[in-house]
Write an enzyme that holds these catalytic residues in place. Structure first.
Site, short mmCIF file in Angstrom:
data_model
loop_
_atom_site.label_atom_id
_atom_site.label_comp_id
_atom_site.label_asym_id
_atom_site.label_seq_id
_atom_site.Cartn_x
_atom_site.Cartn_y
_atom_site.Cartn_z
CE1 TYR A 213 -10.72 1.38 12.32
CE2 TYR A 213 -12.24 -0.01 13.54
CZ TYR A 213 -11.62 1.21 13.35
OH TYR A 213 -11.92 2.27 14.17
CG LEU B 29 -10.80 -9.02 -4.62
CD1 LEU B 29 -11.11 -7.67 -4.01
CD2 LEU B 29 -11.91 -9.44 -5.58
CE LYS C 208 -4.49 0.52 7.67
NZ LYS C 208 -5.24 1.00 8.82
CB SER D 257 -6.19 7.43 2.32
OG SER D 257 -5.42 8.00 3.35
CB THR E 86 -2.31 9.38 2.57
OG1 THR E 86 -0.90 9.47 2.59
CG2 THR E 86 -2.75 8.40 1.52
CE1 TYR F 203 -2.43 4.65 2.87
CE2 TYR F 203 -3.16 2.54 2.01
CZ TYR F 203 -3.44 3.76 2.62
OH TYR F 203 -4.73 4.06 2.95
CE LYS G 169 -6.07 3.21 -0.05
NZ LYS G 169 -7.15 2.21 -0.20
CG ASN H 65 -2.97 3.39 12.21
OD1 ASN H 65 -3.58 2.54 11.63
ND2 ASN H 65 -2.16 4.25 11.61
#
Ligand code: WQD
Length: 340
Positions: A11, A59, A84, A124, A126, A149, A153, A199
């Protein structure tokens, strides 16, 4: 610059690919399509008016990642790729830590080996955890998150900061997103969550297009103006522009690594967003009030001063823009991107 965009079929990644091309950069995308579809490439190339190379692999495969750097000239990396879903991360912690950290390790090792020293990382809000004073400021030191999650980060910000501190010439921008919503004004790309959306905005959009029966508002007894939780919603094209601004700022950045909030600095409640979406659709949308969702905070938003002053970046789009653009994407693509 020639920019490797990891997760570029996703996105935020796809919108950033368009913004990079519009700013005159060359782009190559790597994506394993675990949370996106290959058909995004055709949509992006049509919008960009040029070919955009996609490399389809995971990756966490360090050999394939290194081979990409050996064969492609890469001047900078924007790293979106990662799992995510907050709720899913609670049920699958090892998968989240392995995927999100190993992919970052593979990228950073290849960057070091091939002399790539510019990196923008998708972080994020978060990371601020549950105790940071609102509005959130980047100098808040007690970073933590209640979900695996969010912890990935926090950890990746630290790993990249430590690497940048000891690596000659490295410059890393850590972009802390608030709540990205909206879609490219063409209506040709947008958010396409797989399965039931976690979401708010995509769930409302799917109610409006008839894929979901009604919205459940997760609690209306919060200490806010209308009792529903408030967030800092940011248009995805503003967010994409923030990535270009950060990338182009790296050479001027004094610190090897630096965090930037990308948000509007304004809170909007669940019911306010729902009403804005109803204005975009031109009719009322069905909803019910349900219990609070575990882990949700009542209200938070960004202090965007650092990005405003140091990156010269400002959010420009309104809540009504976000809803109108989301609705154009969703109504033209009721089932999201074609194919699987
Ligand atoms: C927003 C508000 C919900 C769905 C999450 C991640 C964060 C980031 C952005 C990755 C909350 C309410 C939601 C619904 C509802 N993602 N809601 N009914 O939780 O602020 O942030 O997405 O970086 O890490 O935590 O966003 O859109 O899930 O929820 O009432 O069906 O909408 O309770 O108050 P959130 P959200």
């Amino acid at each position: 610059m020639r920019v490797l965009v990891s997760g570029g079929a996703g996105y935020i990644g796809s919108h950033t690919v368009l913004a990079l091309v519009a700013a005159g950069h060359d782009v190559i995308v790597v994506d394993d399509f675990s949370n996106s579809k290959p058909s995004v490439q055709g949509r992006l190339e049509a919008l960009a008016g040029r070919a955009i190379p996609f490399h389809g692999f995971d990756l966490t495969d360090a050999d394939k990642t290194e081979r990409l750097f050996a064969h492609e000239r890469i001047d900078a990396v924007i790293h979106f790729a990662g799992f995510k879903a907050v709720g899913e991360s609670v049920t699958k912690p090892l998968e989240y830590y392995r995927n999100n950290l190993d992919s970052t390790f593979a990228l950073a090792a290849s960057m070091a080996k091939y002399g790539v020293t510019k990196l923008v990382f998708s972080s994020s809000a978060t990371v601020y955890g549950e105790k940071a004073p609102v509005p959130y400021r980047e100098d808040y030191e007690h970073l933590s998150s209640s979900s695996p999650y969010g912890q990935t980060k926090v950890m990746i910000e630290r790993v990249l900061s430590d690497i940048a501190q000891i690596s000659e010439g490295w410059k890393v921008a850590l972009l802390r997103y608030f709540n990205p919503v909206g879609a490219h004004p063409s209506g040709d790309i947008g958010e396409d969550p797989q399965g039931i959306p976690n979401n708010l905005m995509p769930f409302i959009a799917q109610v409006a297009v008839g894929r979901r029966e009604r919205l459940t508002v997760f609690g209306d007894d919060y200490p806010t103006a209308d009792g529903t939780a408030e967030r800092d919603y940011l248009h995805v094209t503003d967010l994409a522009a923030g990535h270009v601004a950060a990338l182009e700022h790296l050479d001027d950045m004094v610190e090897p690594a630096r965090a930037f909030n990308l948000g509007t600095g304004t809170g909007t409640s669940v019911l306010e967003l729902l009403k804005a979406f109803e204005r975009a659709v031109g009719r009322e949308l069905p909803y019910e009030i349900g219990p609070r969702r575990a882990g949700d905070l009542p209200a938070f938003w960004a202090d965007p001063t650092r990005a405003n002053t140091e990156l010269g970046w400002h959010a420009t789009k309104t809540i009504d823009d976000m809803c109108a653009d989301t609705w154009r994407w969703q109504s033209r693509n009721p089932e999201g991107f074609p194919g699987s």
